[in-house]
Design a protein around this motif. Structure first.
Motif: not given
Length: 472
Positions: A181-189, A218-233
């Motif tokens: 598996y890969v465990a994910l964390r989505h962190v907003r900026f 990561g995904v940038v949805f706009g200048a004030r909404e962006a996310y990093l997705t951090l994955g771990r085996w």
């Protein structure tokens, strides 16, 4: 050949057959692969020349477990898709060091072009895990290219040469162990600066809040909404009752905005972007709930969407409908660019202001410090990233209206200029507009020319400029 596995023997016979097939092609006609799929986004000039069939070079020939601290390796055919690689290697407990995000990308294509994914911040680019390649060159010979020795120059210039120097028939690649598996964390900026600061921290430490990070994008949805997705085996579901499934009604990129944690199977994580071609499936209506219920699950794939795009490129059905409706013509803006991390916030901010495309994908990448090419700080001359420099791949894939008084290509030219101004590089799988001198300066022309002359003295393959800019 007593003691040699049958699959290896078959593969060696295919190498000889490839030379004979190449020799049988008309010597005065351009050479092209007879391929049924492509992940290139530029329309090539038509030709009736027969294609070179290298379909025998698909699949894993041999898996070699690592010993005494050495990594496990696999000998694989150059036309093997990453989907097939994953299917054949996961049962052995391994994956390639970098698995590009679309299923039908071939390993030969990812090496002669460029591939990237969320492991690239620690594992670099696909060609950096190649130990050797057997390449069919323009003069019809099959040579074994390694980081040193007689064909070291070809080994260094093959990445980003896009088939202009030859075709990789097979590659010996490093592997890494996989977990279930890969465990994910989505962190907003809330700002691009905070986002890129966090990217730098993760790239330097390969951790976040004390947790190991094996995958980063990561995904940038706009200048004030962006996310990093951090994955771990991981070996467990991390307290979740079952792994999430984004291969049907649920859409992965939308989960990033609503979930803070998640767990996927290793297989589904590797193809999390393929089901919806990131978010591009919305252009075909595939994210409309009614249409999605009717769309066969096994056709929610990037190669299906690519065929729809190819049909439109040939027949211009939607373009004619837009013209009848009085809508402006549209320019295709389908690009991936590598920007130095220190300039990434500036570039993304400029892009969001100047180009009406959202979301935008971010994928941090850094060349491996122990990469296979020896020598200077820019070991791969046709895509001269610096070995000690952190970069961020910025991906954007859509169309924009052509404004009154503007020309098709103007937006892409502005992007090219901004990428160059900030010390970045642009991948060449899509439209490019550089003049020949600028292109040679940006893409290693001085080192490319003598290698091209040595291995393709009669010009059987188009040059890199002819392929990337002139679409030959």
């Amino acid at each position: 050949m007593d003691g040699v596995p049958a699959r290896v023997q078959e593969h060696e016979r295919a190498l000889e057959q490839a030379k004979r097939a190449y020799a049988a092609l008309p010597p005065d006609r351009p050479v092209r692969l007879a391929k049924r799929t492509s992940n290139l986004f530029r329309t090539r000039s038509a030709t009736d020349a027969p294609g070179l069939d290298l379909s025998a070079f698909r699949g894993v020939v041999e898996v070699r477990p690592g010993r005494d601290g050495a990594p496990a390796t696999a000998l694989v055919g150059g036309l093997t898709t990453y989907e097939q690689l994953v299917d054949e290697l996961l049962p052995h407990g391994f994956v390639p060091l970098v698995v590009p995000q679309l299923r039908t990308i071939t390993i030969g294509g990812a090496v002669t072009g460029l591939g990237i994914e969320a492991a690239s911040f620690r594992n670099g680019l696909p060609h950096e895990s190649v130990l050797q390649m057997r390449i069919l060159t323009g003069d019809g010979e099959v040579v074994t290219a390694t980081p040193d020795g007689e064909h070291a120059g070809l080994f260094r210039t093959f990445p980003n040469s896009y088939g202009s120097l030859g075709y990789a028939l097979d590659l010996l690649i490093e592997l890494e162990p996989a977990r279930p598996y890969v465990a994910l964390r989505h962190v907003r900026f809330d700002s691009l600066e905070a986002l890129t600061d966090a990217i730098g921290d993760v790239m330097a430490s390969q951790t976040w809040d004390g947790d190991r990070v094996d995958f980063l994008d990561g995904v940038v949805f706009g200048a004030r909404e962006a996310y990093l997705t951090l994955g771990r085996w991981t070996d467990t579901l991390e307290g979740q009752p079952r792994p999430s499934d984004y291969t049907g009604s649920e859409i992965f990129y939308r989960s990033i905005q609503t979930r803070r944690t998640d767990v996927l199977t290793a297989h589904d994580y590797l193809w999390r972007w393929d089901t919806d071609w990131f978010w591009c499936s919305r252009a075909f209506g595939a994210q409309n709930p009614t249409i999605r219920r009717l769309w066969p699950r096994d056709l929610l794939r990037s190669d299906v969407y690519w065929k729809i795009v190819a049909f439109e490129n040939r027949h211009r059905v939607m373009a004619r409908i837009d013209r009848i409706r009085g809508l402006p013509e549209r320019e295709r803006v389908v690009q991936d660019v590598e920007i130095p991390l220190e300039h990434t916030a500036e570039f993304v901010g400029w892009f969001l202001r100047e180009v009406p495309i959202e979301p935008v994908w971010l994928c941090p990448v850094k060349l491996r410090p122990d990469g296979r090419a020896p020598g200077d700080d820019t070991p791969w001359p046709l895509y001269p990233m610096r070995r000690d420099e952190p970069y961020v791949n910025v991906g954007f894939w859509s169309t924009v209206p052509i404004e009154p008084g503007a020309s098709d290509g103007d937006v892409n030219r502005r992007i090219e200029a901004e990428v160059t101004r900030l010390g970045g590089h642009k991948s060449l799988y899509s439209d490019a507009y550089y003049d020949e001198g600028t292109f040679a300066a940006l893409y290693g022309g001085e080192e490319y020319a003598p290698v091209k002359h040595r291995y393709d003295p009669r010009g059987r393959f188009p040059t890199l400029y002819e392929k990337a800019v002139q679409a030959r």
